[in-house]
Motif scaffolding. Structure first.
Motif, PDB file in Angstrom:
ATOM      1  N   GLN A  56      18.502   7.663 -31.504  1.00 34.69           N
ATOM      2  CA  GLN A  56      17.051   7.639 -31.448  1.00 34.69           C
ATOM      3  C   GLN A  56      16.454   7.145 -32.761  1.00 34.69           C
ATOM      4  O   GLN A  56      15.378   6.599 -32.787  1.00 34.69           O
ATOM      5  CB  GLN A  56      16.520   9.047 -31.133  1.00 34.69           C
ATOM      6  N   ALA A  57      17.212   7.347 -33.840  1.00 35.77           N
ATOM      7  CA  ALA A  57      16.683   6.974 -35.157  1.00 35.77           C
ATOM      8  C   ALA A  57      16.532   5.466 -35.293  1.00 35.77           C
ATOM      9  O   ALA A  57      15.578   4.987 -35.891  1.00 35.77           O
ATOM     10  CB  ALA A  57      17.594   7.505 -36.259  1.00 35.77           C
ATOM     11  N   LEU A  58      17.477   4.696 -34.748  1.00 39.81           N
ATOM     12  CA  LEU A  58      17.371   3.242 -34.789  1.00 39.81           C
ATOM     13  C   LEU A  58      16.590   2.757 -33.584  1.00 39.81           C
ATOM     14  O   LEU A  58      16.830   3.194 -32.456  1.00 39.81           O
ATOM     15  CB  LEU A  58      18.758   2.586 -34.780  1.00 39.81           C
ATOM     16  N   THR A  59      15.653   1.880 -33.809  1.00 40.58           N
ATOM     17  CA  THR A  59      14.888   1.314 -32.701  1.00 40.58           C
ATOM     18  C   THR A  59      15.765   0.330 -31.934  1.00 40.58           C
ATOM     19  O   THR A  59      16.793  -0.150 -32.451  1.00 40.58           O
ATOM     20  CB  THR A  59      13.649   0.564 -33.220  1.00 40.58           C
ATOM     21  N   LYS A  77      14.753  -9.183 -42.752  1.00 37.76           N
ATOM     22  CA  LYS A  77      15.092  -8.436 -43.959  1.00 37.76           C
ATOM     23  C   LYS A  77      14.544  -7.012 -43.887  1.00 37.76           C
ATOM     24  O   LYS A  77      15.194  -6.062 -44.328  1.00 37.76           O
ATOM     25  CB  LYS A  77      14.545  -9.148 -45.190  1.00 37.76           C
ATOM     26  N   PHE A  78      13.353  -6.874 -43.314  1.00 36.68           N
ATOM     27  CA  PHE A  78      12.760  -5.553 -43.148  1.00 36.68           C
ATOM     28  C   PHE A  78      13.625  -4.702 -42.219  1.00 36.68           C
ATOM     29  O   PHE A  78      13.892  -3.524 -42.503  1.00 36.68           O
ATOM     30  CB  PHE A  78      11.343  -5.674 -42.576  1.00 36.68           C
ATOM     31  N   HIS A  79      14.068  -5.301 -41.086  1.00 39.00           N
ATOM     32  CA  HIS A  79      14.918  -4.567 -40.144  1.00 39.00           C
ATOM     33  C   HIS A  79      16.234  -4.149 -40.795  1.00 39.00           C
ATOM     34  O   HIS A  79      16.704  -3.022 -40.614  1.00 39.00           O
ATOM     35  CB  HIS A  79      15.207  -5.422 -38.911  1.00 39.00           C
ATOM     36  N   VAL A  80      16.841  -5.070 -41.547  1.00 38.57           N
ATOM     37  CA  VAL A  80      18.119  -4.769 -42.198  1.00 38.57           C
ATOM     38  C   VAL A  80      17.953  -3.629 -43.198  1.00 38.57           C
ATOM     39  O   VAL A  80      18.764  -2.695 -43.251  1.00 38.57           O
ATOM     40  CB  VAL A  80      18.689  -6.021 -42.908  1.00 38.57           C
ATOM     41  N   ALA A  81      16.890  -3.682 -43.984  1.00 40.85           N
ATOM     42  CA  ALA A  81      16.632  -2.625 -44.958  1.00 40.85           C
ATOM     43  C   ALA A  81      16.440  -1.276 -44.263  1.00 40.85           C
ATOM     44  O   ALA A  81      16.920  -0.240 -44.731  1.00 40.85           O
ATOM     45  CB  ALA A  81      15.404  -2.968 -45.792  1.00 40.85           C
ATOM     46  N   SER A 136      18.821   2.066 -44.589  1.00 39.55           N
ATOM     47  CA  SER A 136      18.210   3.326 -44.984  1.00 39.55           C
ATOM     48  C   SER A 136      18.510   4.436 -43.978  1.00 39.55           C
ATOM     49  O   SER A 136      18.908   5.543 -44.344  1.00 39.55           O
ATOM     50  CB  SER A 136      16.698   3.144 -45.130  1.00 39.55           C
ATOM     51  N   LYS A 137      18.336   4.128 -42.686  1.00 36.43           N
ATOM     52  CA  LYS A 137      18.529   5.147 -41.656  1.00 36.43           C
ATOM     53  C   LYS A 137      19.985   5.583 -41.536  1.00 36.43           C
ATOM     54  O   LYS A 137      20.266   6.750 -41.230  1.00 36.43           O
ATOM     55  CB  LYS A 137      18.017   4.621 -40.309  1.00 36.43           C
TER      56      LYS A 137
END
Length: 215
Positions: free
Chosen positions: A151-154, A185-189, A193-194
């Motif tokens: 659930q944490a990853l979209t 890059k935003f998705h990878v970051a 993080s998650k």
């Protein structure tokens, strides 16, 4: 055709690996070199191989390994690395440093060919001995992971994670998904993080362990 560069300290080892690669119609041998960092980097820049087949037994020497592949640059700009080594205790470290395939030096011709072919397509390949070593070095439970990582990853982040597992760079992912490279890059970051991962490779490894993606 998969472009392969052979790198080994021993001229005998280089000759043996060259023979194996030349026996496979889908491979093009673009060069053969020792493991001196400057010479290897020059060969990579000159020939732009898809895969570097590296016979090297000092993976535990992280500083030298980083110098060997100029890891100050973005890992996605480097060729895939298929590593032949007897230092299997350094398996997890090698994966963190961008290696895609790890085999012992005793690997058979067919195992080497299969590993190079898989690494070229972005897959991760571990010899059973390396898998056993990796299992002993990884924590028994995910470190500081969310209680429910699925659930944490979209859905979009899981999609991007799957593409990272295939070895795609940011530009390729952006083109495939029809989004900007900045968004990738935003998705990878966010993924790093998650999953509390320090690198793309570690994120892929954790994602596979958690069942988010299949390798």
């Amino acid at each position: 055709m998969t472009r392969v560069l052979v790198a080994a300290d021993s001229a005998i080892a280089r000759a043996g690996l060259e023979t194996i690669l030349l026996s496979h119609a889908d491979f093009t041998l673009v060069g053969s070199v020792g493991t001196q960092p400057t010479a290897l980097q020059q060969q990579i820049e000159t020939h732009a191989p898809d895969v570097v087949l590296l016979d090297w037994d000092r993976v535990e020497d992280e500083a030298v390994f980083k110098q060997l592949f100029a890891l100050g640059m973005d890992v996605e700009d480097l060729p895939a690395i298929a590593l032949l080594t007897d230092s299997l205790t350094s398996t997890s470290q090698a994966l963190r440093l961008g290696v895609r395939a790890i085999l012992p030096r005793s690997a058979t011709k067919s195992e080497i060919i299969a590993a190079v072919a898989a690494a070229a397509t972005g897959l991760f390949v571990l010899h059973p001995d390396a898998v056993e070593t990796l299992q002993t070095t990884l924590p028994s439970t995910p470190r500081t992971l969310p209680a429910s990582p699925l659930q944490a990853l979209t859905p979009r982040e899981i999609e991007v994670l799957g593409m990272l597992a295939e070895g795609m760079g940011n530009k390729t992912i952006a083109r495939r998904l029809g989004i900007s490279e900045h968004t990738v890059k935003f998705h990878v970051a966010s993924i790093l993080s998650k999953l509390n991962a320090s690198s793309r490779t570690e994120a892929v490894t954790l994602g596979a362990r958690l069942g988010l993606i299949m390798l």
